[in-house]
Motif scaffolding. Structure first.
Motif, mmCIF file in Angstrom:
data_model
loop_
_atom_site.group_PDB
_atom_site.id
_atom_site.type_symbol
_atom_site.label_atom_id
_atom_site.label_comp_id
_atom_site.label_asym_id
_atom_site.label_seq_id
_atom_site.Cartn_x
_atom_site.Cartn_y
_atom_site.Cartn_z
ATOM 1 N N UNK A 48 -4.497 7.120 -8.645
ATOM 2 C CA UNK A 48 -4.648 7.888 -8.698
ATOM 3 C C UNK A 48 -6.694 8.737 -8.095
ATOM 4 N N UNK A 49 -7.550 7.990 -8.039
ATOM 5 C CA UNK A 49 -7.966 8.190 -7.776
ATOM 6 C C UNK A 49 -8.854 7.859 -5.846
ATOM 7 N N UNK A 50 -7.835 6.703 -6.147
ATOM 8 C CA UNK A 50 -8.241 5.725 -4.962
ATOM 9 C C UNK A 50 -6.611 6.955 -3.569
ATOM 10 N N UNK A 51 -5.836 7.312 -4.387
ATOM 11 C CA UNK A 51 -5.063 8.233 -3.824
ATOM 12 C C UNK A 51 -5.552 10.226 -3.460
ATOM 13 N N UNK A 52 -6.688 10.253 -4.478
ATOM 14 C CA UNK A 52 -7.205 12.107 -4.021
ATOM 15 C C UNK A 52 -8.262 11.761 -3.783
ATOM 16 N N UNK A 53 -8.976 10.587 -4.178
ATOM 17 C CA UNK A 53 -10.484 11.140 -3.400
ATOM 18 C C UNK A 53 -11.185 9.696 -2.965
ATOM 19 N N UNK A 113 0.647 -3.200 -4.043
ATOM 20 C CA UNK A 113 -0.648 -2.672 -4.455
ATOM 21 C C UNK A 113 -1.772 -3.288 -3.827
ATOM 22 N N UNK A 114 -1.638 -3.831 -2.589
ATOM 23 C CA UNK A 114 -1.887 -4.608 -1.420
ATOM 24 C C UNK A 114 -1.728 -3.005 -0.373
ATOM 25 N N UNK A 115 -0.754 -2.132 -0.054
ATOM 26 C CA UNK A 115 -0.968 -0.985 0.917
ATOM 27 C C UNK A 115 -2.140 -0.264 -0.449
ATOM 28 N N UNK A 116 -2.092 -0.619 -1.740
ATOM 29 C CA UNK A 116 -2.921 0.667 -2.032
ATOM 30 C C UNK A 116 -4.692 0.444 -2.014
ATOM 31 N N UNK A 117 -4.635 -1.407 -1.645
ATOM 32 C CA UNK A 117 -6.248 -1.404 -1.511
ATOM 33 C C UNK A 117 -6.788 -1.296 0.287
ATOM 34 N N UNK A 118 -5.538 -2.228 1.370
ATOM 35 C CA UNK A 118 -5.538 -1.306 2.351
ATOM 36 C C UNK A 118 -6.323 -0.279 2.994
ATOM 37 N N UNK A 119 -5.536 0.667 2.570
ATOM 38 C CA UNK A 119 -5.837 2.011 2.387
ATOM 39 C C UNK A 119 -7.278 2.669 2.020
ATOM 40 N N UNK A 120 -7.987 1.330 0.698
ATOM 41 C CA UNK A 120 -9.056 1.561 1.475
ATOM 42 C C UNK A 120 -10.278 1.252 1.402
ATOM 43 N N UNK A 121 -9.560 -0.417 2.279
ATOM 44 C CA UNK A 121 -10.147 -0.634 3.667
ATOM 45 C C UNK A 121 -10.268 -0.165 4.585
#
Length: 439
Positions: A48-53, A113-121
Motif C-alpha cells: 500500500x505504501x509503495x502504491x500511495x507514496x 510482485x516484480x511489477x511492484x518492485x520495478x515501479x520503485x526501481x
C-alpha cells in the motif's frame, strides 16, 4: 543524488537541511558509515505504501544512497495482488491471515510482485538514485501446508552471497515477497517474514518497518516512542489492549533481535519520518531494542556510576559525593549506561542525578529508567540547569516546574503543588555536586 561529483560534505548537507538536530545527524551518519560496504539497514515496505507514496519513498532511498549508505528494501504487494488476481478471475481467500495461493495464481503473484518492485526501481531512478530487483531465488522458502494454503511458503533463509554481490553494486537491492523452494518452485511469502530472514543474514544496524500508522500504538492510539524489551516486553504482552496482531509483531521482533548483535534495533515509522527516525535521538516512531534490565540494588558499583555521570554531564563529581549524599535509592541499567540517583529532601524523593551515556542516547534507556523511577517515587522533585538537553523531556513528564536561579525545579505529584515554593528554595540552595561549581 548518486553522482560521484557530490562531496561527503555536500551529501551530508542534503540531509542536514531537512533536520534541526545537526549534531545528532552527524553522529548517526558516522555510525552508519562504519558498515564497511555492507548493509546499514533493512527497510520493509508494504504494498500500500509503495502504491500511495512511491515518489516520496524513492526520494528518501536516493538520499541514503547519496550519503553512501546502503539499505536493502523488502517489498510487500498486498493491494496490488488483490487487484490483479481479481482481474484474472481468481477469488482472494485468506486463512489464518495468509493469502491462499492456488497453483494457477502463483505466476500472477510473482509477476505482480516484480511489477511492484520495478515501479520503485523506476521511481528511485527518477529521484536520482539507482535500485535493482533481486531475483526470486534470493529468498529460500519451504511450503507451509500446501493442502491448506496452496503455494504459500515461509522464508527459511536467503542467498547471502547474492545479496552481498548486489550490495557491492551502486544499486539499492529490492527484494519481493516471492521465494523459491528446494525444487525450484515459486512460493508466495509474507514480506515481514522475508525481512526477518534478510536481517538475520546481513546483521544490519537498523531494521525499519514502514507503516501507515507511524509506529506501534498504545491503548489511547498514541505512538509508543520506545520499547526496551528487557524491561517492557512482559509488561506489554500482559496488557489487555495489546491485540493479537500487535502481540505477534512484538514476539517476532523479539525473536529477531535475540538473533542479532545487541547494537541492532527495530524501528517502526512512516515514510515522511524515515530520516528523522534513522538520524535523530528522538526519532519519529517506535524504536525497539533488546535494551538492558533496570536494576535497583543496595550496593551498586559507585565507580561505574561515577564514570557514567561524569561522562554524561561532561564534568567531574566531587570526591566526597557518595559519602555525603543522603541516598534514598539508585536505579541503573545492567551495563551502567543509564542511572537515576535519588536522595531525600524533607521526606520527599529527590532526583539528584539522571544520567544516560552518550552512546546510549536514543535507545530508550532513559525512558526505561524513568518508568521504574515513576513507579518507585510517584512524588519526586529535582533541579536542572536551563541548558540541560533533558529539559524538554523533564517538562513533558513533570506535573510542574518553577524557576529558582540558576535552576529550573521540576516536580511530580500534584499534592506537592502547595508545598513546592519552600522545597524548591531549599533544593536550589544545595551546593553543586560537581567540581568547579557546576552541577
Amino acid at each position: 543524488m548518486a553522482d560521484a561529483g557530490f562531496s561527503f560534505r555536500e551529501r551530508a548537507t542534503l540531509l542536514l537541511s531537512n533536520l534541526e538536530e545537526g549534531r545528532e545527524v552527524r553522529t548517526y551518519l558516522q555510525q552508519f558509515s562504519r558498515s564497511n560496504g555492507g548493509c546499514f539497514a533493512v527497510i520493509k515496505v508494504g504494498g500500500a505504501l509503495v502504491a500511495e507514496e512511491c515518489a516520496a519513498l524513492a526520494e528518501r532511498l536516493a538520499l541514503l544512497q547519496a550519503l553512501e549508505l546502503k539499505p536493502i528494501v523488502v517489498l510487500g504487494a498486498g493491494p496490488q495482488l488483490d487487484a490483479r488476481l481479481t482481474a484474472a478471475g481468481i477469488k482472494t481467500e485468506r486463512r489464518d491471515n495468509l493469502r491462499v495461493t492456488p497453483d494457477e495464481a502463483i505466476a500472477i503473484v510473482a509477476e505482480e510482485a516484480a511489477a511492484t518492485g520495478l515501479s520503485l526501481v523506476k521511481a528511485v531512478g527518477t529521484a536520482g538514485g539507482s535500485a535493482v530487483l533481486a531475483p526470486p531465488a534470493t529468498v529460500k522458502a519451504e511450503p507451509l501446508d500446501e493442502e491448506k494454503y496452496g503455494r504459500v511458503g515461509r522464508a527459511i533463509g536467503v542467498n547471502a552471497q547474492g545479496i552481498d554481490d548486489l550490495l557491492h553494486t551502486r544499486a539499492i537491492p529490492l527484494i519481493c515477497c516471492v521465494g523459491q523452494d528446494s525444487r525450484g518452485r515459486l512460493l508466495n511469502v509474507n514480506a515481514d517474514d522475508v525481512a526477518r530472514e534478510v536481517a538475520r543474514a546481513v546483521s544490519p544496524q537498523k531494521i525499519v518497518f514502514l507503516t501507515s500508522t507511524g509506529g506501534l500504538l498504545d491503548e489511547k492510539g498514541a505512538i509508543i516512542d520506545s520499547i526496551n524489551l528487557q524491561s517492557d516486553y512482559d509488561r506489554l504482552m500482559a496488557e489487555d489492549w495489546i491485540h493479537s496482531g500487535m502481540a505477534l509483531k512484538l514476539s517476532q521482533i523479539k525473536s529477531l533481535l535475540d538473533d542479532l548483535p545487541p547494537s541492532s534495533s527495530v524501528s517502526m515509522t512512516d515514510t515522511s519520518h524515515l530520516m528523522r527516525e534513522l538520524f535523530t535521538h528522538g526519532g519519529a516512531g517506535t524504536l525497539i531494542r533488546q535494551g538492558e534490565a533496570i536494576i535497583s540494588e543496595p550496593s551498586p558499583d559507585t565507580d561505574k556510576l561515577t564514570t557514567l555521570i561524569n561522562g554524561a554531564f561532561g564534568r567531574t563529581l566531587r570526591d566526597d559525593f557518595w559519602q555525603t549524599a543522603d541516598l534514598d535509592f539508585i536505579l541503573h541499567s545492567e551495563r551502567y549506561r543509564a542511572a537515576a540517583v535519588v536522595t531525600r529532601l524533607g521526606g520527599i524523593s529527590c532526583l539528584d542525578k539522571f544520567a544516560v551515556s552518550v552512546d546510549a542516547r536514543g535507545e530508550g534507556l532513559a525512558k526505561a529508567v524513568w518508568r521504574e523511577l515513576a513507579e518507585r517515587a510517584p512524588r519526586l522533585i529535582w533541579r536542572s540547569r536551563p541548558n540541560n538537553p533533558f529539559n524538554a523531556f523533564y517538562t513533558a513528564v513533570a506535573d510542574g516546574f518553577i524557576r529558582r536561579d540558576p535552576w529550573f525545579v521540576f516536580w511530580c505529584g500534584t499534592d506537592l503543588d502547595d508545598h513546592i515554593v519552600p522545597l524548591a528554595s531549599e533544593l536550589a540552595a544545595r551546593p553543586a555536586d560537581f567540581v568547579e561549581n557546576a552541577k
